[in-house]
Design an enzyme around this catalytic site. Structure first.
Site: not given
Length: 313
Positions: A76, A224
């Site tokens: 991430c 994201c």
């Protein structure tokens, strides 16, 4: 069990973050903590849970990221910046290799993206094009600007791992209903895509990109980081922007500066903003969070980020 947490965000991708270097819980228990803390209906909320964990012989520290459904993500990149900041502050350093689930990222604090914005540059990759590694069974070794008839969309997709799996398509204008339909089709873990995938619709806006993502294990999200990296790489791979050229990548949560190289390495420079710090109780059996106490707010940081977004747009 009571946890000290920092609520943070990278480009609007928000998380509760825990220094877990000295906390011993099972994978199942951490999954439950993630579901409790990242629950938008609970006292904290977030796109997932970030854990600062111990490093190894090759990394000063590590990051574990759990999605809001408790599943663990390979990476991430918005979260890497936040965990890197916590690791830098804990160890008194300004650059480090960060251990991830299946890879590593290089992170360093750099000059501010905008006044008052704590900024981290991260380098991750290499991006992968071998879909058999996902696995994704579509009768092709690589998917580059190709239609996937099993999806509820006729658009051409490019499949990129960062190392988590991404399907990227370039559009004139983002249709969120269509994006959600494709995202849900992937989220269902069909036989041809058992590990699911992140899905991004990307607008090319001159020399910049706008990315909207349905994130695996999360759903439609304002930001994201790995999707922004995968979208940058896909845009270079398909000739929409140039290799080794810094590009501003926007999303609903904010922006990063991104650069992709032909060897698959992608660099992102973006914020690692703290919103508040405090503690919260989590009942591990019921997976319920309660009794949130906020001890410190980082209002100046939050204001600096909001001002940066206004200037950028």
């Amino acid at each position: 069990m009571r946890f000290a947490i920092t609520k943070c965000h990278g480009s609007g991708n928000d998380f509760p973050m825990i220094d877990a270097r000295d906390i011993m819980l099972s994978d199942g228990e951490w999954a439950g903590v993630a579901r409790a803390l990242a629950d938008r209906a609970g006292p904290v909320g977030g796109d997932g849970l970030l854990l600062l964990v111990a490093g190894d012989a090759h990394a000063a520290f590590g990051m574990v990221m759990r999605n809001s459904d408790g599943s663990e993500a390979e990476t991430c990149l918005n979260g890497v910046r936040c965990v890197a900041r916590a690791g830098f502050e804990a160890l008194g350093i300004a650059a480090a290799t960060v251990r991830l689930k299946t890879s590593r990222a290089e992170a360093e604090r750099v000059s501010a993206l905008a006044p008052g914005v704590y900024t981290v540059r991260e380098r991750a990759g290499p991006a992968g094009l071998d879909v058999a590694a996902w696995p994704m069974a579509v009768g092709m070794e690589r998917v580059v600007d190709a239609a996937l008839p099993m999806l509820p969309s006729p658009r051409a997709f490019t499949a990129v791992s960062m190392p988590n799996p991404h399907l990227v398509t370039f559009v004139e204008a983002v249709d969120e209903a269509e994006l959600v339909a494709v995202g849900r089709a992937c989220e269902a873990a069909p036989d041809w895509l058992p590990n699911r995938a992140n899905v991004s619709f990307v607008e090319v806006r001159g020399d910049a990109l706008f990315v909207r993502t349905f994130e695996r294990g999360v759903g439609l999200t304002d930001s994201c980081g790995s999707a922004m990296a995968a979208s940058t790489y896909a845009a270079c791979l398909t000739g929409r922007i140039g290799w080794d050229r810094e590009t501003v990548v926007f999303n609903k949560g904010g922006l990063v500066r991104a650069e992709a190289a032909a060897d698959g390495m992608v660099t992102l420079s973006g914020n690692a903003t703290y919103e508040w710090a405090g503690s919260v109780e989590v009942d591990l059996a019921s997976e319920r969070a309660f009794d949130l106490v906020i001890a410190q707010r980082f209002d100046k940081e939050c204001d600096a980020w909001e001002a940066a977004k206004v200037r950028a747009y």
